[in-house]
Write an enzyme that holds these catalytic residues in place. Structure first.
Site, PDB file in Angstrom:
ATOM      1  N   VAL A 289       0.809  -1.215  -0.001  1.00  0.00           N
ATOM      2  CA  VAL A 289      -0.126   0.148   0.121  1.00  0.00           C
ATOM      3  C   VAL A 289       0.928   1.178  -0.193  1.00  0.00           C
ATOM      4  CG1 VAL A 289      -1.732   1.476   1.321  1.00  0.00           C
ATOM      5  CG2 VAL A 289      -1.874  -1.237   1.172  1.00  0.00           C
ATOM      6  N   ASP A 297       7.798   3.752   0.211  1.00  0.00           N
ATOM      7  CA  ASP A 297       7.635   2.985   1.165  1.00  0.00           C
ATOM      8  C   ASP A 297       7.543   1.545   0.665  1.00  0.00           C
ATOM      9  OD1 ASP A 297       5.212   4.045   0.417  1.00  0.00           O
ATOM     10  OD2 ASP A 297       4.356   2.491   1.913  1.00  0.00           O
ATOM     11  N   ASP A 328       2.579  -5.622 -13.367  1.00  0.00           N
ATOM     12  CA  ASP A 328       3.157  -4.491 -12.341  1.00  0.00           C
ATOM     13  C   ASP A 328       4.557  -4.767 -12.010  1.00  0.00           C
ATOM     14  OD1 ASP A 328       0.889  -2.864 -11.125  1.00  0.00           O
ATOM     15  OD2 ASP A 328       0.100  -4.713 -11.080  1.00  0.00           O
ATOM     16  N   HIS A 451      33.566  -4.663 -31.080  1.00  0.00           N
ATOM     17  CA  HIS A 451      35.033  -5.414 -31.721  1.00  0.00           C
ATOM     18  C   HIS A 451      34.853  -6.094 -32.962  1.00  0.00           C
ATOM     19  CE1 HIS A 451      34.022  -8.772 -29.014  1.00  0.00           C
ATOM     20  NE2 HIS A 451      34.627  -9.473 -30.266  1.00  0.00           N
ATOM     21  N   ASP A 498      31.747  -2.125 -25.503  1.00  0.00           N
ATOM     22  CA  ASP A 498      31.505  -2.959 -26.540  1.00  0.00           C
ATOM     23  C   ASP A 498      30.303  -3.216 -27.211  1.00  0.00           C
ATOM     24  OD1 ASP A 498      32.747  -4.704 -28.497  1.00  0.00           O
ATOM     25  OD2 ASP A 498      33.337  -6.391 -27.115  1.00  0.00           O
ATOM     26  N   SER A 595      31.592 -14.103 -30.484  1.00  0.00           N
ATOM     27  CA  SER A 595      31.711 -12.566 -30.289  1.00  0.00           C
ATOM     28  C   SER A 595      30.242 -12.034 -30.854  1.00  0.00           C
ATOM     29  CB  SER A 595      32.698 -11.885 -30.649  1.00  0.00           C
ATOM     30  OG  SER A 595      33.668 -11.836 -29.634  1.00  0.00           O
TER      31      SER A 595
END
Length: 653
Positions: A289, A297, A328, A451, A498, A595
């Site tokens: 709440v 809070d 949510d 790269h 990168d 990569s």
């Protein structure tokens, strides 16, 4: 002529190798919460200045529900969109929800809204966007008859809250209702008090017996009907909350509020100090709440008190938000089938049905804003299709290659991907050589490692739906590269930043880069580095070296775990924007030839996000040296800057 194909690519690569691996090796360049605090006081005309609650002394960091002091020091609120969703009238920019202009709101399948100025607005989203930008309450009620105005009152003698609802069937043009007790909490009381000029909302949300009101006050201030109201806390008026069917009060209690008096606060003896400096009790935190009025809070929690549901980001949401068809938690956990409750407060409230647009008996004022938000979100989301591969049916043992067919025996353990499994995986070809991979993120854009590329796009081609590394299949599509955008702060010596965007060349006279291909799907780009936490299981994929040191001939994939605190392995070589994944025993890793390839994580609803890009590491599969990846969410703003909003984000847009 470009080939068109059908390949269903979805996950990632397994490798073990003890030789040194660096990019340069292959670089081509609940129940209703009790209303706390409760005070033994009934406001009377003599007590016109209600007392401020005396906070209970307690250290925030000692509470078993509150999170770390480091988190609390950030003063996070509902606008902190690294942890929560922005509403449809706001968008996430650099970690903060910012107001949109009203014209950016969806316009289809929405209900009109009357403003307090008697003007008609196209939708709830539009009127909320105006409220957001003007910091004023604008909405009155749903409908096109804008003669009356919704108003909230707090009785000065008793604190009882009532609402005046426009009603064309009433002689006065409005109908007065009290507020039923069953959904009343501090979030709603905050909204009522803010509407009455108290910026910090309420100090107390409690109830009073209806019979005591009618006995002591024989007048028409207290009608015999009430409405149940559920607010989330962001609203500027009770008119913007979810309002349920009227009910007879009988002998039950009704809602009242004591507004917050900042001049009587005791900041040095406060149970919890909100981000807005409001003081609340410690037991009002982490319960789902919004007691603070800014939700601070509920933003830093390690567990939730009774009535709350903990998202993995450390945010507590109300238990009634679980499985209400409204996401949510960032990863959709609150809508996961695992948490589906038997009954939901938004379908039944105290035995009366919550009215929505589908209810033929509803008055316009009772159209649910929650429904309008859901519709707006669905419309915004429909503009981007990502993270869900096409359910293409492909034989995973017989692969049709161009010019011939060949039976491929499946490897035990599932290391090879199915031919059309990982639909966002691409192979980056430079001068007919493939040393790097990448991920398709929608439109004409591919993400890879910096790269792997050079600014000159001419030598490069992108191969979609490639399974066998050196031979195309029927679903393979080959697209030329128009432009390559390397991150401006990429450091080739340290592999910082990168990351690179590859822009594909469009087809002649068309606004797309390849013909529709059910074997190609985009992966979603995450906007928040908090979306997935350490130990989450994700997947890697590529054509890198295998356990015997040879390059893979078919696309491989494997599961890896996200690893926290990677700096302990790589010391000062580990820089911002980097992350680690793998197994600390070295049994699974990405390696040479991978990569630029994708590390993809799936949320609770099955939506896949490009969480990392294969960057570098210290030896393939070396125990204690997990693979290092570029963290894509860290570069969301840079990606968005180049690609635009629709092409990159599923939510918070």
């Amino acid at each position: 002529m470009r080939s068109v194909g059908v390949s269903l690519l979805l996950l990632f690569l397994l490798v073990i190798k003890s030789e040194t691996w660096k990019p340069s090796d292959y670089d081509s360049s609940i129940e209703q919460k009790p209303h706390t605090p409760q005070f033994p006081i009934l406001l009377t005309p003599e007590t016109t200045s209600p007392p401020h609650p005396t906070p209970t002394p307690a250290a925030e960091e000692e509470d078993k529900f509150l999170g770390s002091s480091e988190c609390l020091e950030k003063k996070l609120t509902r606008a902190s969109c690294d942890l929560v969703f922005c509403p449809p009238w706001e968008r996430c920019i650099e970690g903060e929800c910012s107001c949109k202009t009203p014209y950016l709101c969806p316009v289809d399948d929405v209900n009109t809204v009357c403003g307090r100025d008697q003007r008609t607005y196209r939708s709830y989203c539009q009127v909320m966007a105006l409220s957001c930008r003007t910091k004023k309450s604008i909405m009155s009620h749903f409908g096109e008859n804008c003669e009356g105005t919704f108003m909230t009152s707090i009785d000065s003698a008793t604190g009882v809250v009532s609402v005046l609802v426009p009603d064309k069937n009433s002689e006065e043009g409005v109908t007065k209702y009290l507020i039923c007790q069953n959904l009343w909490d501090m979030a709603a009381a905050n909204v009522a008090c803010k509407e009455h000029g108290n910026p910090l909302g309420a100090a107390v949300a409690d109830t009073i017996s209806y019979s005591s009101l009618t006995t002591e006050h024989q007048d028409e201030r207290f009608p015999g009907s009430c409405v149940s109201i559920r607010c989330l806390g962001y609203e500027t008026s009770l008119a913007e909350c979810v309002i349920h069917n009227p009910a007879q009060i009988d002998n039950t209690a009704v809602a009242r509020a004591t507004c917050y008096d900042a001049s009587r606060a005791l900041p040095d003896d406060c149970g919890f100090t909100c981000a807005n400096r409001k003081c609340v009790f410690l037991n009002q935190t982490c319960d789902g709440v919004d007691d603070c009025g800014d939700n601070s809070d509920e933003m830093c929690c390690k567990s939730c008190r009774s009535g709350g549901f903990l998202c993995k980001t450390g945010v507590c949401i109300h238990k009634d938000s679980v499985h209400d068809e409204h996401i949510d938690c960032l990863d959709g956990e609150d809508e996961s089938i695992r948490h589906k409750p038997e009954n939901n407060i938004f379908s039944t409230v105290g035995g009366t049905r919550s009215l929505s647009r589908s209810s033929g008996t509803s008055r316009a004022v009772f159209i649910s804003p929650k429904t309008e938000i859901r519709v707006s979100r669905l419309q915004l989301e429909s503009k981007l299709k990502c993270g869900i591969p096409n359910a293409t049916t492909v034989d995973d043992e017989i692969v049709e290659e161009r010019g011939r067919s060949q039976r491929v025996k499946r490897v035990v353990g599932g290391v090879p991907a199915k031919p059309t499994q990982i639909q966002w995986q691409i192979a980056l070809e430079e001068n007919k050589k493939i040393d790097c991979g990448g991920a398709y993120i929608g439109g004409c854009w591919v993400l890879t490692a910096a790269h792997c590329v050079r600014p000159n796009p001419v030598p490069f081609k992108v191969k979609f739906s490639l399974w066998r590394k050196w031979s195309a299949q029927d679903t393979t599509d080959i697209v030329p590269v128009e432009d390559i955008r390397i991150h401006p702060k990429y450091n080739a010596a340290t592999y910082e930043n990168d990351i690179a965007l590859v822009k594909l060349e469009k087809l002649p006279f068309k606004d797309k880069c390849f013909e529709d291909n059910p074997a190609i799907s985009a992966v979603c780009v995450p906007w928040s580095t908090q979306l997935f936490q350490a130990n989450h299981t994700c997947s890697i994929s590529g054509w890198g070296r295998t356990i015997d040191g040879r390059a893979a001939q078919v696309l491989l994939w494997a599961n890896v775990s996200l690893i926290d605190n990677c700096q302990r392995f790589y010391k000062d070589r580990f820089r911002p924007g980097m992350m680690c994944a793998g197994d600390l025993d070295g049994s699974v890793d990405s390696c040479q030839g991978d990569s630029g390839g994708p590390l993809v994580c799936q949320d609770e609803l099955g939506v896949s996000y490009l969480w990392g890009i294969v960057s570098w590491g210290e030896k393939c599969g070396q125990p204690g040296f997990p693979g290092v990846y570029t963290q894509v969410a860290h570069y969301f703003e840079w990606i968005r800057l180049h690609t635009g909003w629709p092409a990159v984000t599923r939510f918070n847009s």
